[in-house]
Design an enzyme around this catalytic site. Structure first.
Site, PDB file in Angstrom:
ATOM      1  N   ASP A  86     -10.881   3.421   4.263  1.00 24.83           N
ATOM      2  CA  ASP A  86     -11.238   2.000   4.086  1.00 24.83           C
ATOM      3  C   ASP A  86     -12.760   1.825   4.054  1.00 24.83           C
ATOM      4  O   ASP A  86     -13.254   0.760   3.678  1.00 24.83           O
ATOM      5  CB  ASP A  86     -10.673   1.167   5.252  1.00 24.83           C
ATOM      6  CG  ASP A  86      -9.439   0.371   4.838  1.00 24.83           C
ATOM      7  OD1 ASP A  86      -9.235   0.189   3.622  1.00 24.83           O
ATOM      8  OD2 ASP A  86      -8.694  -0.063   5.737  1.00 24.83           O
ATOM      9  N   GLN A 124      -4.458  -1.595   9.630  1.00 23.50           N
ATOM     10  CA  GLN A 124      -4.342  -2.887   8.943  1.00 23.50           C
ATOM     11  C   GLN A 124      -4.977  -3.986   9.802  1.00 23.50           C
ATOM     12  O   GLN A 124      -4.629  -4.142  10.977  1.00 23.50           O
ATOM     13  CB  GLN A 124      -2.857  -3.204   8.675  1.00 23.50           C
ATOM     14  CG  GLN A 124      -2.633  -4.470   7.896  1.00 23.50           C
ATOM     15  CD  GLN A 124      -3.215  -4.427   6.480  1.00 23.50           C
ATOM     16  OE1 GLN A 124      -3.070  -3.449   5.753  1.00 23.50           O
ATOM     17  NE2 GLN A 124      -3.896  -5.490   6.081  1.00 23.50           N
ATOM     18  N   LYS A 179       0.849  -1.206   0.000  1.00 22.49           N
ATOM     19  CA  LYS A 179       0.000   0.000   0.000  1.00 22.49           C
ATOM     20  C   LYS A 179       0.880   1.250   0.000  1.00 22.49           C
ATOM     21  O   LYS A 179       0.617   2.209  -0.722  1.00 22.49           O
ATOM     22  CB  LYS A 179      -0.921  -0.001   1.228  1.00 22.49           C
ATOM     23  CG  LYS A 179      -2.051  -1.018   1.095  1.00 22.49           C
ATOM     24  CD  LYS A 179      -2.824  -1.208   2.392  1.00 22.49           C
ATOM     25  CE  LYS A 179      -3.795  -2.374   2.238  1.00 22.49           C
ATOM     26  NZ  LYS A 179      -4.518  -2.710   3.459  1.00 22.49           N
TER      27      LYS A 179
END
Ligand code: NAD
Length: 302
Positions: A121, A98, A54
């Site tokens: 997200d 994460q 990422k």
């Protein structure tokens, strides 16, 4: 019939080129370039790889990324305090924690600490609510990537029978909602679904996100169906495979995504898109009106 293989790497590359252009425009107007904070708790090897990928993708398009590593035994409050600092940091437009987190963590608590305005997200309850009623600002990256692939191939959704296999909060449920907003007729199947094949055989478009290799066999797929394989599984000999018997199903489907090289590259690209969209919103002063929203309010148990 032999399916057209949807090239997720190529579509992701074109989205990243658009990302670079959007960032150039932000900077040309004197704006701060987009910034993404990535929080990693513990040292799970797969998570380390995802975070590195990422951050590399951010660097490729011109997003500044900031990594925060915590040991697995860190106190949850320390991570919450760290997120609150990032919520207030003007150079950070997106915050990503994460997953998975160590088992001692209350994931829902962590996710709702992230400001809904920086929730790239798309897991914050406010954004999930936006997804339900339509018009969410930050669609969750994996189903957003699937939608982009379908749109790129100009596959019509309206009135189509779509079957989503997998009902997780991260992939299956948001995928079903997004497809409903495009006026598809959506069925959701999961591990307790009886006779999966009786649903999948009806699908014009079949999206599979279960995490089970060879779950979908050719006899479960209608001739000419579009098959999107979200699954990522590692076989005993170290190969990456999806949830679909690719060789067999490709002989029946009209379109199919490979694993790797299908949905995977799209997920990271949509994270970049959401981070840039967040930066543009901040520049337009177009933030949510959360005056009456109290993200830290505990919900009383009945
Ligand atoms: P999850 O474990 O949270 O959810 C899996 C879902 O599949 C559940 O709803 C479960 O009920 C259902 N399921 C499991 N076995 C089934 C069966 N035999 N029949 C029908 N349904 C079944 O997983 P997730 O996070 O949603 O991820 C699903 C898969 O997608 C995994 O392989 C994951 O690695 C992959 N994934 C890929 C990407 C990507 O970028 N390509 C992103 C996220 C997840």
């Amino acid at each position: 019939m032999t399916a057209k293989i949807i090239d997720g790497i190529a579509v992701a590359a074109s989205i990243r080129a658009e990302c670079r252009d959007r960032i150039a425009q932000i900077v040309a107007k004197g704006g701060t370039p987009p910034g993404l904070a990535v929080i990693l708790v513990g040292s799970d090897p797969a998570s380390q790889v995802y975070v590195r990928n990422k951050m590399r993708a951010c660097a490729e398009v011109g997003i500044r990324s900031y990594r925060f590593d915590y040991p697995a035994d860190v106190d949850q409050q320390t991570v919450i305090d760290g997120i609150e600092e990032l919520n207030a940091d003007p150079k950070v437009h997106g915050i990503l924690v994460q997953l998975p987190l160590p088992p001692s963590f209350d994931i829902a608590r962590i996710l709702r600490t992230i400001s809904a305005d920086k929730d790239v997200d798309g897991f914050h309850l406010y954004n999930v609510g936006g997804l339900v009623v339509g018009g969410t600002v930050f669609p969750p990256c994996t189903p957003y990537g699937v939608l982009k692939l379908l749109q790129h191939e100009k596959i019509p959704l309206e009135g189509k029978n779509v079957v989503v296999v997998g009902a997780s909060n991260i992939v299956g449920k948001p995928m079903a909602l997004m497809l409903m907003h495009h006026e598809a007729t959506v069925s959701i199947c999961h591990a307790k679904t009886k006779d999966l094949a009786q649903f999948t055989i009806l699908a014009d478009i079949l999206v599979v996100a279960a995490g089970k290799p060879n779950l979908i066999l050719p006899q479960m797929v209608r001739t000419g169906a579009v098959v999107i394989d979200v699954g990522i599984n590692r076989t005993a000999d170290g190969k990456l495979v999806g949830d679909v018997d690719f060789e067999g199903v490709a002989k029946k489907a009209s379109y199919i995504t490979p694993v790797p090289g299908g949905v995977g590259p799209m997920t990271v690209s949509m994270l970049l898109v959401n981070t840039i969209a967040s930066c543009e919103r901040w520049q337009r002063h177009e933030l949510f009106d959360l005056t009456n929203y109290r993200p830290r309010l505990e919900i009383a148990q009945p």
